[in-house]
Design a protein around this motif. Structure first.
Motif, PDB file in Angstrom:
ATOM      1  N   THR A  89       0.820  -1.212   0.000  1.00  0.00           N
ATOM      2  CA  THR A  89       0.000   0.000   0.000  1.00  0.00           C
ATOM      3  C   THR A  89       0.849   1.256   0.000  1.00  0.00           C
ATOM      4  O   THR A  89       0.602   2.199  -0.772  1.00  0.00           O
ATOM      5  CB  THR A  89      -0.927  -0.002   1.222  1.00  0.00           C
ATOM      6  OG1 THR A  89      -1.760  -1.172   1.192  1.00  0.00           O
ATOM      7  CG2 THR A  89      -1.803   1.239   1.239  1.00  0.00           C
ATOM      8  N   LEU A  93       1.134   4.078  -2.858  1.00  0.00           N
ATOM      9  CA  LEU A  93       0.786   5.464  -2.553  1.00  0.00           C
ATOM     10  C   LEU A  93       1.940   6.402  -2.894  1.00  0.00           C
ATOM     11  O   LEU A  93       1.725   7.495  -3.441  1.00  0.00           O
ATOM     12  CB  LEU A  93       0.415   5.593  -1.077  1.00  0.00           C
ATOM     13  CG  LEU A  93      -0.058   6.970  -0.609  1.00  0.00           C
ATOM     14  CD1 LEU A  93      -1.298   7.410  -1.381  1.00  0.00           C
ATOM     15  CD2 LEU A  93      -0.346   6.942   0.890  1.00  0.00           C
ATOM     16  N   TRP A 152      -1.383   1.053  -7.616  1.00  0.00           N
ATOM     17  CA  TRP A 152      -1.005   2.375  -8.125  1.00  0.00           C
ATOM     18  C   TRP A 152      -2.050   2.919  -9.083  1.00  0.00           C
ATOM     19  O   TRP A 152      -2.397   4.107  -9.025  1.00  0.00           O
ATOM     20  CB  TRP A 152       0.347   2.291  -8.825  1.00  0.00           C
ATOM     21  CG  TRP A 152       0.744   3.586  -9.474  1.00  0.00           C
ATOM     22  CD1 TRP A 152       1.272   4.684  -8.876  1.00  0.00           C
ATOM     23  CD2 TRP A 152       0.612   3.912 -10.867  1.00  0.00           C
ATOM     24  NE1 TRP A 152       1.484   5.683  -9.803  1.00  0.00           N
ATOM     25  CE2 TRP A 152       1.088   5.235 -11.022  1.00  0.00           C
ATOM     26  CE3 TRP A 152       0.147   3.212 -11.974  1.00  0.00           C
ATOM     27  CZ2 TRP A 152       1.106   5.861 -12.260  1.00  0.00           C
ATOM     28  CZ3 TRP A 152       0.161   3.843 -13.208  1.00  0.00           C
ATOM     29  CH2 TRP A 152       0.640   5.145 -13.346  1.00  0.00           C
ATOM     30  N   ALA A 155      -4.853   4.369  -7.112  1.00  0.00           N
ATOM     31  CA  ALA A 155      -4.554   5.486  -6.207  1.00  0.00           C
ATOM     32  C   ALA A 155      -4.128   6.767  -6.918  1.00  0.00           C
ATOM     33  O   ALA A 155      -4.329   7.859  -6.370  1.00  0.00           O
ATOM     34  CB  ALA A 155      -3.457   5.066  -5.225  1.00  0.00           C
ATOM     35  N   LEU A 205      -4.756  13.309  -1.611  1.00  0.00           N
ATOM     36  CA  LEU A 205      -3.917  12.353  -0.886  1.00  0.00           C
ATOM     37  C   LEU A 205      -4.736  11.545   0.112  1.00  0.00           C
ATOM     38  O   LEU A 205      -4.536  10.330   0.255  1.00  0.00           O
ATOM     39  CB  LEU A 205      -2.793  13.097  -0.173  1.00  0.00           C
ATOM     40  CG  LEU A 205      -1.832  12.252   0.671  1.00  0.00           C
ATOM     41  CD1 LEU A 205      -1.095  11.241  -0.204  1.00  0.00           C
ATOM     42  CD2 LEU A 205      -0.845  13.153   1.404  1.00  0.00           C
ATOM     43  N   ALA A 208      -6.587   9.060  -1.935  1.00  0.00           N
ATOM     44  CA  ALA A 208      -5.695   8.071  -2.547  1.00  0.00           C
ATOM     45  C   ALA A 208      -5.150   7.081  -1.529  1.00  0.00           C
ATOM     46  O   ALA A 208      -4.896   5.924  -1.871  1.00  0.00           O
ATOM     47  CB  ALA A 208      -4.535   8.780  -3.244  1.00  0.00           C
ATOM     48  N   SER A 209      -4.964   7.495  -0.271  1.00  0.00           N
ATOM     49  CA  SER A 209      -4.434   6.573   0.737  1.00  0.00           C
ATOM     50  C   SER A 209      -5.384   5.396   0.955  1.00  0.00           C
ATOM     51  O   SER A 209      -4.949   4.244   1.042  1.00  0.00           O
ATOM     52  CB  SER A 209      -4.191   7.314   2.052  1.00  0.00           C
ATOM     53  OG  SER A 209      -5.404   7.822   2.586  1.00  0.00           O
ATOM     54  N   ALA A 212      -5.403   3.232  -2.289  1.00  0.00           N
ATOM     55  CA  ALA A 212      -4.215   2.393  -2.424  1.00  0.00           C
ATOM     56  C   ALA A 212      -4.379   1.102  -1.639  1.00  0.00           C
ATOM     57  O   ALA A 212      -4.003   0.021  -2.113  1.00  0.00           O
ATOM     58  CB  ALA A 212      -2.983   3.163  -1.938  1.00  0.00           C
ATOM     59  N   LEU A 262      -4.048   5.042   8.042  1.00  0.00           N
ATOM     60  CA  LEU A 262      -3.626   5.805   6.859  1.00  0.00           C
ATOM     61  C   LEU A 262      -4.384   7.123   6.758  1.00  0.00           C
ATOM     62  O   LEU A 262      -3.793   8.178   6.476  1.00  0.00           O
ATOM     63  CB  LEU A 262      -3.851   4.976   5.594  1.00  0.00           C
ATOM     64  CG  LEU A 262      -2.799   3.930   5.248  1.00  0.00           C
ATOM     65  CD1 LEU A 262      -3.261   3.087   4.076  1.00  0.00           C
ATOM     66  CD2 LEU A 262      -1.467   4.596   4.926  1.00  0.00           C
ATOM     67  N   THR A 266      -2.694  10.926   6.960  1.00  0.00           N
ATOM     68  CA  THR A 266      -2.835  11.917   5.891  1.00  0.00           C
ATOM     69  C   THR A 266      -3.641  13.131   6.361  1.00  0.00           C
ATOM     70  O   THR A 266      -3.352  14.266   5.966  1.00  0.00           O
ATOM     71  CB  THR A 266      -3.509  11.293   4.658  1.00  0.00           C
ATOM     72  OG1 THR A 266      -4.740  10.661   5.046  1.00  0.00           O
ATOM     73  CG2 THR A 266      -2.604  10.254   4.021  1.00  0.00           C
TER      74      THR A 266
END
Length: 285
Positions: A89, A93, A152, A155, A205, A208-209, A212, A262, A266
């Motif tokens: 992960t 990320l 990827w 994410a 972000l 996306a975390s 991912a 996660l 973030t």
């Protein structure tokens, strides 16, 4: 004399209002942590009493105590699996941050590049990763690399799209000011566009975390069937085949805990980066 009395009353009223605001602020700060904790305790308690009172077999729905025991008893299996999923992960990320950020800068600096390649980024985003994973495994002949690429692909698009929006959201008056002072492309990018895009990038972000992790789990589900996966998702899948439901629920809980961690990381990064200047992070009394 009456004016002095009125002024004193106004001060007392203001002090009382200030004390009330401070009291409400303390209550909200406590409730922010207390209420979710209370809901969690109530949910676990309801789960426990449902299993006990209705005598649900553990191979259908294990109780929370049995799941907690599985997390401890199966730690030789679960902890390395969690490490494997976490590594996959975080690598995905990191690649999404680099790839999405650089592509966003390229697309905003060159309209021709955006027109040529952005539609293909959309195609990759809307194509189900569960359909891509087997093909990647066949062509790459490496389960970990195929799973990494799948995570990827899931994410990087939120970072790409959010950063593009941010880079295009600069104030036109400031753009004109930089033009007047004959700023270079790199000065304009570093001093104007990137600071403007930072809140958008951090918002992407946070999305996306979680994606991912979802991409890593989906890739492990598909690729792990060929024996190449050693993460929590493949452990969960194996536990379901063996009807080891305590381990299955333990894997699921650990995956959820990783997602929460996660998001917390973030969100903390976003708060620290924006707290002193951006409207979304400034506290209002």
């Amino acid at each position: 004399m009456s004016m002095v009395s009125t002024s004193s009353e106004d001060v007392l009223v203001q002090d009382a209002e200030e004390l009330e605001r401070m009291r409400l602020k303390r209550i909200k700060k406590i409730a922010k942590w207390f209420l979710p904790t209370l809901v969690m305790i109530a949910t676990v308690a309801a789960w426990h009493f449902y299993v006990v009172l209705w005598e649900v077999p553990h191979y259908i729905l294990p109780g929370p105590g049995r799941v907690a025991a599985s997390i401890l008893d199966d730690r030789a299996i679960l902890w390395p699996a969690m490490l494997g999923t976490g590594q996959l992960t975080l690598l995905a990320l990191a690649l999404a941050i680099v790839g999405g950020g650089l592509l966003a800068i390229l697309f905003t600096q060159s309209e021709w590049a955006e027109m040529s390649f952005f539609p293909y980024a959309i195609i990759l985003q809307v194509t189900p990763v569960v359909a891509i994973a087997p093909l990647l495994q066949i062509y790459l002949e490496n389960g970990f690399v195929a799973a990494l690429l799948c995570a990827w692909l899931v994410a990087f698009f939120p970072i790409l799209s959010n950063t593009i929006i941010g880079l295009k959201s600069t104030d036109h008056n400031l753009e004109d000011l930089f033009t007047i002072y004959e700023a270079t492309v790199w000065q304009r990018l570093a001093m104007l566009k990137l600071p403007t895009a930072l809140p958008f990038f951090l918002g992407g972000l946070k999305i996306a975390s979680g994606l991912a992790l979802i991409g890593a789990v989906v890739a492990e589900f598909v690729i792990g069937r060929a024996g190449t996966g050693v993460g929590l998702a493949s452990t969960l899948l194996e536990a379901s085949y063996r009807f080891n439901f305590p381990r299955l629920y333990a894997s699921l809980i650990l995956i959820s805990a990783m997602g929460i961690v996660l998001f917390a990381i973030t969100a903390t990064i976003s708060h620290l980066a924006l707290r002193n200047w951006h409207e979304s992070a400034l506290k209002r009394e």
